[in-house]
Design an enzyme around this catalytic site. Structure first.
Site, PDB file in Angstrom:
ATOM      1  N   CYS A 251       0.818  -1.224   0.000  1.00 28.07           N
ATOM      2  CA  CYS A 251       0.000   0.000   0.000  1.00 28.07           C
ATOM      3  C   CYS A 251       0.843   1.262   0.000  1.00 28.07           C
ATOM      4  CB  CYS A 251      -0.904   0.002   1.215  1.00 28.07           C
ATOM      5  SG  CYS A 251       0.030  -0.310   2.734  1.00 28.07           S
TER       6      CYS A 251
ATOM      7  N   GLU B  46      -1.673   2.562  13.037  1.00 27.16           N
ATOM      8  CA  GLU B  46      -1.299   1.270  13.597  1.00 27.16           C
ATOM      9  C   GLU B  46       0.141   1.397  14.066  1.00 27.16           C
ATOM     10  OE1 GLU B  46      -2.557  -1.526  10.348  1.00 27.16           O
ATOM     11  OE2 GLU B  46      -4.065  -2.019  11.860  1.00 27.16           O
TER      12      GLU B  46
END
Ligand code: NDP
Length: 688
Positions: A484, A662
């Site tokens: 990503c 995260e």
């Protein structure tokens, strides 16, 4: 002065009146759209309108024809770029649902027309011709991929779904869908259907499905066939979880969570650290499983996928005991404190590119904070999460604290919509992120969204060339580009472009594409046939739009590789900011090199995207590096490196690339809620 011919003046006037009619239909609807209304809006006399169109019927027919023509033109433009039957089917979807016409104004006008089609012969003719053309295009392209009866049935479904998403979007006043999510829905449906048809025996390919929801519902409860994308070999078949199973999991998790949260942080941390050790001990076995399921080279999965998951468990295991609120001095008469409490039962939904790592990135902080997690891996890569569940159990995690829900998107939706779940953390596409956030809104769940990107990697003339080339390769070809945060827009300063390209070409051409289980292989298979088609479609569009292929540019076949989804690492040079390959996330081994002159220019161009996941800068001038990074709109940045994600550093995006973080201490905030407590230390001075 140029004299404009009379015909042209008339054409321009007609076009203007048609535009005004579309506006009027969008604003005041069919009944309110009269010749007088149009004349008023256009600032002309009603007589002039009837001079051009006769009566209202004539005007409406011409306007409907014009709307249908716009879609036809867009379809032709897209057909010109499509180089495979699947890409042509996509062209139909994109032309009908593209952002240039999937909007309130056009949609309301279509809606007004649809309402009248049955009563008005002129409109019916346009509608019939439009539908016929779409169906025949779809059928003929689908026939090149699947048997005739299945093609006819799928073409009808696609056409019905296109109408359906339009209608639902218009009726919900454009709250239910936008162009991107509508296209994502259709694309996922078509890919899913083609996959199913590819594996079902002849004769079973014509199951009819009424709506996307019905299709998705039908999927839950079906089995999931897990395939090795490098060989086509069937690895496993799993059952998909439906509503009853998800309800039972939530029920079990609610009870388990209370007991889990009652343990001390040290006790919870100890179990997570034990799980980290077990993962490390099983690195070889788990890496091989991950390689078979994802197609990624074993040299990657052995050194990154499992071990980075273990790092994450170890890190949050260490933090668990120090999760705390704060004490606040409120003067002599009182003090306050905050408690950092778990949210309860939370859901994690993962993508297919780093299945085990994603499962760890979500479960480790969630569990460290005292939550229970139900995790849904991608339907394409469900296997390693099962192993993680076994590792947790062996490490002593009480039953029910970590559970797996297997299934397709519909199983994900069951989690996202469930009343008993307090938060959902998704890794996936932007369109999925929007759908998840919308679904989560009904129960006011918190969301963390790790979504897609089209990140810039900026290389200044003073950069160390070999490092910059290595960074660009890491940021584009690792995991066959299915990362990503990849820096797929590589901006190279003019003075070093030629040298950069040459060095990059030589090193990229030398990459070993091959059997993912062979330790020498550097680039493995892509995740699926459907995704491979998508990546190859982008490569074809890059060529068609004028970019130059420096190396790669096609499928890799030959020997055993013909059975799998292999694409050569591809470098495009001479790219422009408005090309599809430069604007859209490809999620494959495709790098676009762009040239720039100065700092301000490259910052503006780097930021000119809806995404904001990552960015990188290569330069030996560290003052400039920090200055540039400070101006880049990205959540995760690197200076003189790319794509390294140590667990200590928060990871996530801005803009359309996501919400929340995260890793690092930051994730603790996303898996806990604060309780504020006021403690009185004296008698109450009551005003009553
Ligand atoms: P998808 O968005 O297609 O799927 C992600 C997960 O969501 C899957 O488990 C999927 O199930 C599930 N899902 C799909 N629709 C829904 C829904 N409406 N409600 C709930 N769950 C749903 O992503 P991919 O798996 O294709 O992964 C690729 C994408 O992920 C790329 O855009 C990439 O950039 C992004 N990504 C982002 C990362 C980040 O950290 N920012 C890291 C890695 C990837 P199923 O697969 O069964 O349909």
């Amino acid at each position: 002065m140029l004299a404009v011919p009379r015909d042209e003046v008339e054409e321009t006037r007609r076009a203007q009146l048609i535009e005004v009619t579309t506006d009027s239909l969008a604003n005041v609807g069919f009944v309110g759209t009269t010749l007088a209304e149009i004349a008023g809006r256009a600032g002309v006399s009603p007589g002039l309108v009837s001079h051009y169109f006769g009566d209202k019927d004539g005007l409406l027919e011409a306007s409907f024809r014009a709307l249908a023509r716009v879609v036809a033109v867009r379809m032709r433009e897209r057909f010109a770029l499509a180089d495979s039957p699947r890409a042509r089917v996509q062209a139909v979807i994109d032309a009908n649902l593209g952002p240039e016409n999937f909007d309130r104004r056009t949609g309301n006008a279509w809606l007004a027309f649809w309402g009248q089609v049955l009563h008005f012969e002129g409109l019916k003719r346009v509608q019939t011709a439009y539908q016929r053309r779409m169906l025949s295009n779809l059928r003929s392209d689908l026939r090149r991929m699947i048997p005739g009866d299945a093609a006819a049935s799928l073409a009808a479904m696609i056409a019905a779904m296109i109408d359906g998403v339009w209608l639902r979007a218009a009726l919900s006043e454009w709250r239910e869908a936008d162009s991107e999510s509508a296209r994502a829905l259709l694309t996922a449906f078509v890919d899913g259907r083609l996959r199913e048809l590819a594996r079902s025996p002849p004769g079973e390919g014509t199951r009819t499905v009424g709506s996307p929801e019905a299709a998705a519902r039908a999927d839950a409860g079906q089995s999931i066939r897990v395939v090795n994308p490098a060989t086509g070999e069937l690895l496993a078949e799993l059952g998909a979880d439906g509503a009853a199973q998800v309800d039972a999991m939530v029920e079990k998790a609610l009870g388990a969570q209370r007991q889990w949260a009652a343990l001390s942080g040290v006790e919870r941390g100890r179990i997570l650290q034990r799980a980290a050790q077990l993962l490390r001990a099983r690195n070889a076995e788990l890496a091989e499983l991950e390689t078979r399921n994802t197609g990624k080279p074993i040299q990657e999965t052995r050194s990154v996928d499992v071990l980075s998951g273990a790092d994450c468990l170890e890190y949050y295991g260490g933090l668990a005991a120090s999760i705390a609120g704060e004490h606040l001095d409120l003067g002599r008469a009182a003090f306050g404190y905050t408690r950092r409490e778990p949210l309860g039962v939370v859901a994690g939904i993962g993508a297919w590119n780093y299945p085990l790592q994603i499962a760890c990135w979500k479960s480790a902080p969630a569990l460290a904070c005292g939550n229970a997690m139900i995790f849904k891996p991608s339907e394409l890569t469900p296997l390693s999460a099962v192993k993680l569940g076994e590792v947790f159990a062996e490490a002593g995690l009480p039953p029910g604290v970590f559970q797996l829900a297997q299934g397709h998107a519909e199983t994900g939706r069951l989690l996202t919509r469930h009343r008993g779940i307090r938060k959902v953390s998704l890794t996936g596409e932007v369109g999925t992120g929007k759908a998840v956030m919308a679904d989560a809104a009904a129960t006011l769940k918190q969301v963390t969204l790790e979504l897609g990107g089209k990140s810039p990697l900026i290389i200044f003339e003073d950069a160390k060339l070999d490092n910059a080339v290595a960074g660009a390769m890491l940021g584009n070809f690792y995991s066959a580009g299915e990362v990503c945060s990849n820096g797929t827009r590589v901006f190279v300063q003019r003075g070093i472009r030629a040298a950069f390209i040459e060095r990059l070409r030589a090193r990229t051409a030398a990459l070993i594409v091959g059997d993912p289980l062979d330790p020498r292989t550097q680039v493995g298979a892509l995740i699926s046939e459907g995704h491979t088609e998508k990546v190859l479609g982008f490569i074809a569009r890059g060529r068609a739009q004028g970019a130059r292929v420096v190396t790669g540019g096609g499928r890799v076949t030959g020997g055993a590789l013909s059975r799998g989804c292999f694409v050569a690492p591809t470098v495009f040079d001479q790219c422009h900011d408005d090309m599809d390959i430069v604007r859209r996330e490809i999620f494959g081994p495709v790098m676009s090199v762009l040239e720039f002159d100065d700092e301000d220019e490259v910052i503006a161009r780097a930021n000119a995207t809806e995404f904001g996941l990552s960015a990188g800068v290569f330069t030996r001038d560290l003052t400039r590096a920090h200055r540039v990074i400070a101006q880049l709109q990205a959540g995760t940045c690197w200076i003189n490196h790319y794509n390294v994600t140590p667990v200590e550093l928060p990871f996530g995006g801005v803009k359309m690339s996501g919400l929340g973080r995260e890793n690092g201490r930051a994730a603790i905030e996303h898996y806990t809620q604060l309780k504020s407590v006021y403690v009185a230390m004296s008698d109450i001075e009551s005003p009553y």
